[in-house]
Enzyme design. Sequence first.
Site, PDB file in Angstrom:
ATOM      1  CB  CYS A  60       6.427  -7.211  26.498  1.00  0.00           C
ATOM      2  SG  CYS A  60       4.776  -7.457  27.191  1.00  0.00           S
TER       3      CYS A  60
ATOM      4  CB  CYS B 217       3.298  -5.377  25.482  1.00  0.00           C
ATOM      5  SG  CYS B 217       3.696  -5.607  27.202  1.00  0.00           S
ATOM      6  CG  ASP B 218       5.281  -4.888  22.228  1.00  0.00           C
ATOM      7  OD1 ASP B 218       4.477  -4.026  22.617  1.00  0.00           O
ATOM      8  OD2 ASP B 218       6.456  -4.948  22.629  1.00  0.00           O
TER       9      ASP B 218
END
Lengths: 227, 326
Positions: free
Chosen positions: B152, B155-156
């Site tokens: 992701c 997200c990261d």
Amino acid sequence: MEKLLKAKDEEYVRNLFEQNLVEPVELVLFLESPGASRVTEHNKQYLAYTEEILTEVSNLSDKINLTIYKDDKEKEKEYGVENISAFFIEGKNTNKNIVYYGIPSGHEFSSLLEDIIDVSKGETQLPDKLKEMVRKISTNVNILVFVTPTCPHCPQAVRTAHQFALENKLIRSSMIEAQEFPEWSNKYNVYAVPKVVINDKMQFEGAVPEDTFLNSVYEALGIKLLF
Amino acid sequence: MENFDLFSEDMSSNRKADLNEVFDLAILGAGPAGLTASIYAGRAGLKFILVERLSSGGQIVFSDQVDNYPGFPEGISGSQLMERFEKQASKFGTQIFSGEVREIKKSDNLFLIETSSGTIKSRSVIYAMGADPMKLPVPEEERFRGKGVSYCATCDAAFFKDKIVCVVGGGDTALYDALHLSRFAKNVIVLHRRDKLRAVKVLQDIVKKNPRIELLLEHIPLHIIGNKKVEGLEVENVKTRESKVINIDGIFVAIGIVPNTLPLKGIVELDEKGFIKTDLNMETSVQGLFAAGDVRATPLRQVVTAASDGAIAAFSAQKYLENLER
């Protein structure tokens, strides 16, 4: 500061609270002044925004009260505050155990709203079978959930951990906005979110169903559940 | 602060549904296909339940930019687009029931759906449980998952500020990931096994102009190098079979998807890649069981095609139920 919530969002949240809040909810926010030891280059830009968003949210219902402690070492000790900013959602069934470190922005804003509703109702939406298993835990459990505001499935992990805390006063669950606390994140090798750490022992990444999450809590306690 | 653009009000899930009831239709999965099916089912007046294991929205919530869904000329983020789908579904009576589907059985025209939150009884089913990202095919994947290996980028990406990262894959998702990562990382290396990228031309053009993105074509990943976290990736040239190690801090994987069909194992017919076969009405080899979205055998997997599948599946389910009553 300009308002963070747009008029349309305010209206939505006000209605949501009107329809769902039952008992009063206390938001307890801990801040420190610029230059204080726990204000770093990573979290300093967020402190004012965290204060602002909680102020705006608490203004949307008579049932929500916000208390702010600034540089109050004694109160920090009483609540077990580990970092700044920290805030607690308190109601009649809580035990200073529903915690947020850092700003509840992005996707985590929905965690905040749902947590407030749960605490106000004094009950969670966990299935009965799971509630029973959560309540049976009889030792202290400390759950950390590392997130970023842009992570779509992080609220699932935060909400599960916070619901466990609402069901059992021995469980303390904290959301941690990873970017505001790089040292804390590095300590647990956080490179992907959500990352969950239970009692410093058990770790896992990714959003999982509630029963799987609970299995990991029990596993951290040395108990292997079969269900 | 860009984060404040997005105070997301995801529709809250609930468990208020009465599982003693028999539903006309159970829609499994709240991505674009399931949410669209819900809009149609709600408007048709069906008694239906929508089940989701995670937060709703499906895989598209991981995309911070969707440029090919008609009606949004400026583009829109996957999350925001799905919030709109949800609001529309909720307007027609949809509430999301939280639970992970574990098994589906059919007896006497009734489907029994075992979930982590109880058993659902329904006369028809739309299976729209999508797919999960395919794991990086190297022996060290599991050890380094979450320790530099990510699925992701949205997200990261923030964990790789001023670092060097590698994106594995050559499709649209891989290039969107590379573009997103280039706002954080010092360098982004796109690793692809073929001599040409698979992504649409507009994306390729943007990527090629980005000074932080570098292409490494005709290479495949062999091994992850590192101690506690990713420190490098050993790659092999597919033509010369020569291998080398590139020093990187993170690996973002976008090499395709694996359909989520476990609860249907041995029940419905799948194609050779594991996707569910349907007819033009979205009906599977089991009568009354329809499939929609990424989980279905289909030549194109997009939000727009998933939405279309969902609409047809709901319409077909309605026809199926009418015939059942005759």
